[in-house]
Write an enzyme that holds these catalytic residues in place. Structure first.
Site, PDB file in Angstrom:
ATOM      1  N   SER A 131      -5.635 -81.902 -88.178  1.00 14.53           N
ATOM      2  CA  SER A 131      -6.882 -81.197 -87.875  1.00 14.53           C
ATOM      3  C   SER A 131      -6.903 -80.814 -86.406  1.00 14.53           C
ATOM      4  CB  SER A 131      -8.097 -82.084 -88.181  1.00 14.53           C
ATOM      5  OG  SER A 131      -9.297 -81.491 -87.701  1.00 14.53           O
ATOM      6  N   TYR A 154     -13.317 -89.885 -86.243  1.00 10.42           N
ATOM      7  CA  TYR A 154     -12.498 -89.023 -87.100  1.00 10.42           C
ATOM      8  C   TYR A 154     -11.416 -88.329 -86.281  1.00 10.42           C
ATOM      9  CZ  TYR A 154     -11.180 -84.978 -89.940  1.00 10.42           C
ATOM     10  OH  TYR A 154     -10.468 -84.016 -90.621  1.00 10.42           O
TER      11      TYR A 154
END
Length: 260
Positions: free
Chosen positions: A151, A164
């Site tokens: 990501s 995260y």
């Protein structure tokens, strides 16, 4: 084994019910991938994906894999190879896609360290264990590609989602290092860095600029593999955006990232 044109003919998707994993599998099925294994923790969630892939002409098997069950990863990887349709486990796997992950809610994760640790295990620790087992199998057969869904959140950690982001940053670094260690073995690692993707996991969240779709990620992944890329940005603009963000002075980044 890939065909004479280099097209992927066999695929294992770790996280077989994920929207992105399903989109990549469907795109590959449309280009000739005919043997697919969907691995995950919820067979009932993977069955609709399997049905769509079968409708596209692929043979599909479903097996169990749980990211947090580190002790069971060796058996899960072995079972995925053995389940490859039409081969009785005797054929090679061309591509393994790691598409599982947990987004979580930042406020909840900060208030509940146990939940934060569980997310980290799902996104990073479990991936490390699984990918090392997969790497061993691919090296034994002498070829193969691992596609790891990272990501842009891991490129520079934002204060608004640092748990995260840190888990994805760690995964990204591990995948790059793994790929470098495999140079010359016939086994490749492709790191995929999408931004915000409209999926069931992000449903209800406000979409920022440069958001994308599972189908766009799938198109970028397949094009990237065909071109021999080791890093895929989705959308491609993020490559330049993150190059700027990465070099912002920390006080400025601290103020900016809190609002992102």
């Amino acid at each position: 084994m890939r065909n004479a044109l280099g097209a992927i003919q066999s695929l294992v998707v770790l996280g077989g019910s994920s929207d992105i994993g399903a989109a990549v599998a469907e795109r590959l099925a449309g280009t000739g991938c005919r043997r697919i294994v969907l691995a995950g923790r919820r067979p009932e969630a993977m069955e609709p994906v399997a049905e769509r892939l079968r409708a596209a002409g692929a043979e599909v098997a479903i097996t169990a894999w749980e990211a947090t069950d580190v002790a069971g990863h060796a058996d899960a990887v072995k079972a995925a190879w053995a389940a490859l349709p039409g081969t009785g486990g005797a054929d090679d796997v061309d591509c393994v896609l790691l598409a599982a992950g947990v987004l979580g809610d930042q406020a909840h994760l900060v208030d509940d360290p146990t939940a934060a640790a569980e997310l980290t295990t799902a996104n990073y620790t479990g991936a490390v264990s699984t990918l090392l087992h997969v790497s061993r199998r691919l090296q034994e057969q002498g070829h193969g590609t691992m596609v790891v869904l990272s990501s842009v959140a891991g490129e520079r950690i934002r204060s608004s989602n640092f748990v995260y982001g840190a888990s994805k940053g760690a995964l990204d670094g591990f995948a790059q290092g793994l790929g470098d260690s495999l140079a010359g073995t016939g086994v490749d690692v492709v790191v995929v860095r999408p931004g915000f993707v409209h999926t069931s996991m992000t449903e209800g969240r406000e979409a920022p600029r440069l958001s994308t779709t599972p189908e766009a990620v799938a198109e970028a992944v397949t094009a990237g593999m065909a071109a021999g890329k080791h890093t895929v940005w989705v959308p491609g603009t993020f490559r330049y955006v993150m190059a700027v963000f990465r070099h912002l002075p920390r006080p400025l980044w601290r103020k900016l990232s809190a609002r992102m």
